[in-house]
Enzyme design. Structure first.
Site, PDB file in Angstrom:
ATOM      1  CG  LEU A  33      61.329  47.348  46.506  1.00  0.00           C
ATOM      2  CD1 LEU A  33      62.520  46.476  46.899  1.00  0.00           C
ATOM      3  CD2 LEU A  33      60.032  46.540  46.577  1.00  0.00           C
ATOM      4  N   GLY A  36      57.138  49.983  53.568  1.00  0.00           N
ATOM      5  CA  GLY A  36      56.140  48.912  53.746  1.00  0.00           C
ATOM      6  C   GLY A  36      56.668  47.591  53.218  1.00  0.00           C
ATOM      7  CG  HIS A  37      57.415  47.099  49.016  1.00  0.00           C
ATOM      8  ND1 HIS A  37      57.418  48.343  48.432  1.00  0.00           N
ATOM      9  CD2 HIS A  37      56.390  46.416  48.440  1.00  0.00           C
ATOM     10  CE1 HIS A  37      56.440  48.408  47.526  1.00  0.00           C
ATOM     11  NE2 HIS A  37      55.793  47.255  47.520  1.00  0.00           N
ATOM     12  N   GLY A 147      51.349  42.134  52.885  1.00  0.00           N
ATOM     13  CA  GLY A 147      50.957  43.253  53.738  1.00  0.00           C
ATOM     14  C   GLY A 147      49.449  43.349  53.890  1.00  0.00           C
ATOM     15  CD  GLN A 153      47.866  41.405  46.810  1.00  0.00           C
ATOM     16  OE1 GLN A 153      47.723  41.871  45.702  1.00  0.00           O
ATOM     17  NE2 GLN A 153      48.927  41.662  47.552  1.00  0.00           N
TER      18      GLN A 153
HETATM   19  P1  AMP Z   1      53.007  45.758  45.749  1.00  0.00           P
HETATM   20  O1  AMP Z   1      54.409  46.043  45.323  1.00  0.00           O
HETATM   21  O2  AMP Z   1      52.143  46.970  45.832  1.00  0.00           O
HETATM   22  O3  AMP Z   1      52.394  44.630  44.962  1.00  0.00           O
HETATM   23  O4  AMP Z   1      53.097  45.231  47.246  1.00  0.00           O
HETATM   24  C1  AMP Z   1      53.881  44.114  47.580  1.00  0.00           C
HETATM   25  C2  AMP Z   1      53.565  43.686  48.974  1.00  0.00           C
HETATM   26  O5  AMP Z   1      53.852  44.751  49.882  1.00  0.00           O
HETATM   27  C3  AMP Z   1      52.077  43.341  49.175  1.00  0.00           C
HETATM   28  O6  AMP Z   1      51.979  42.193  50.008  1.00  0.00           O
HETATM   29  C4  AMP Z   1      51.542  44.558  49.844  1.00  0.00           C
HETATM   30  O7  AMP Z   1      50.408  44.309  50.654  1.00  0.00           O
HETATM   31  C5  AMP Z   1      52.731  44.985  50.701  1.00  0.00           C
HETATM   32  N1  AMP Z   1      52.623  46.393  51.059  1.00  0.00           N
HETATM   33  C6  AMP Z   1      52.405  47.439  50.225  1.00  0.00           C
HETATM   34  N2  AMP Z   1      52.302  48.583  50.922  1.00  0.00           N
HETATM   35  C7  AMP Z   1      52.438  48.267  52.225  1.00  0.00           C
HETATM   36  C8  AMP Z   1      52.416  49.001  53.448  1.00  0.00           C
HETATM   37  N3  AMP Z   1      52.227  50.334  53.471  1.00  0.00           N
HETATM   38  N4  AMP Z   1      52.594  48.330  54.605  1.00  0.00           N
HETATM   39  C9  AMP Z   1      52.783  46.987  54.605  1.00  0.00           C
HETATM   40  N5  AMP Z   1      52.817  46.232  53.496  1.00  0.00           N
HETATM   41  C10 AMP Z   1      52.646  46.852  52.311  1.00  0.00           C
END
Ligand code: AMP
Length: 289
Positions: A33, A36-37, A147, A153
């Protein structure tokens, strides 16, 4: 914070929440995490009485040539972050909990899933849609947080929710970036120092398209050329795709006349990074909703 490892226990919690008419928020992640998360978690905290994060590195969305085993895993740090943020629960199922032996049902969102990320990573969105539908069924959230960093996605999940009449409201949050513009991503951890510097080229390319838009360029080829010129100037960057697409269908456009994305996938060394910018033809050209 409670850690919930089984589907049956998570479903029990969901039943309880429904009976008490709680507003449940779900933040699905693959862990490692970052801010962004955590921005999704914070937004969920504001809007929901109960927030669950899930961490599941979903094998179904990794291609056979992609190294699932190398995906960053930082569970202790993740648990600390979620605990500090005050979320109610972490859904942390094992692979067998999500895909028990004999599992054979998948969700295919046709059309959009075959373009760009879907084309470069065959089967990727089938894996995403399947696991997200399962998470929605298991956690039964009122709101689910995603995000815009992963714009395609988002669109695949929106289409699935619409087409299958799912009972969940999606909340899409802006991309969180480093101060030099690099979008936060768990995959940034793979970059060495020089690659990390080179990785800003994605944001610089999006910025170049934005500058063109600000002087009323609406021709998609011209915007694409502006992005490619910047990307080509970085020797460590290998472009997978750089395109201007319709924000709903992800079909390439000829002119920016409605909402579009400038969409990028670029390899920096062996690390594949994606980024995007939402654009429209009106006064405010770059939109972050
Ligand atoms: P992931 O762990 O990569 O599957 O991401 C989980 C969630 O966090 C997804 O909805 C992503 O789009 C969001 N996410 C990942 N990176 C960012 C970021 N830099 N800003 C905003 N949301 C993000």
């Amino acid at each position: 914070m409670e850690t919930i490892r089984t589907v049956s226990w998570m479903k029990e919690k969901a039943r309880e929440a429904r009976a008490e008419q709680r507003v449940v928020g779900l933040v699905p992640t693959m862990g490692a995490l970052h801010a962004g998360h955590m921005a999704l978690v914070e937004r969920a905290q504001k809007e929901c009485s109960h927030v669950y994060a899930s961490i599941f590195v979903n094998p179904a969305q990794f291609g056979s040539s992609e190294d699932l085993s190398k995906y960053p895993r930082r569970l202790d740090a993740d648990v600390q972050k979620l605990t500090a943020a005050g979320v109610q629960g972490l859904f942390l199922p094992s692979r067998d909990e999500v895909y028990p032996p004999g599992f054979s049902t998948y969700v295919q969102v046709e059309g959009i899933s075959e373009r760009f990320e879907g084309k470069s990573r065959p089967g990727h969105f089938r894996g995403v849609a399947t696991v997200v539908l399962k998470l929605f069924e298991i956690v039964q959230p009122t709101f689910a947080y995603f995000g815009r960093k992963d714009a395609q996605q988002v669109r695949v999940v929106q289409k699935m929710v619409h087409d299958l009449n799912l009972n969940v409201e999606l909340v899409i949050c802006p991309t969180v970036r480093e101060s030099d513009g690099l979008a936060l991503s768990s995959r940034n951890a793979y970059l060495c120092e020089q690659e990390r510097r080179a990785a800003t080229v994605l944001y610089r390319a999006l910025h170049a398209a934005e500058r063109k838009l600000s002087v009323s360029v609406r021709d998609a080829l011209e915007l694409k050329s502006a992005m490619l010129e910047v990307l080509d100037s970085e020797p460590r960057a290998r472009v997978d795709y750089a395109e201007i697409v319709d924000a709903e269908t992800f079909e390439p456009v000829v002119r920016v006349e409605r909402r579009c994305y400038a969409l990028l996938a670029v390899r920096i060394g062996s690390t594949r990074l994606i980024d995007n910018m939402l654009i429209q033809a009106g006064d405010r050209i770059a939109v972050e909703l």
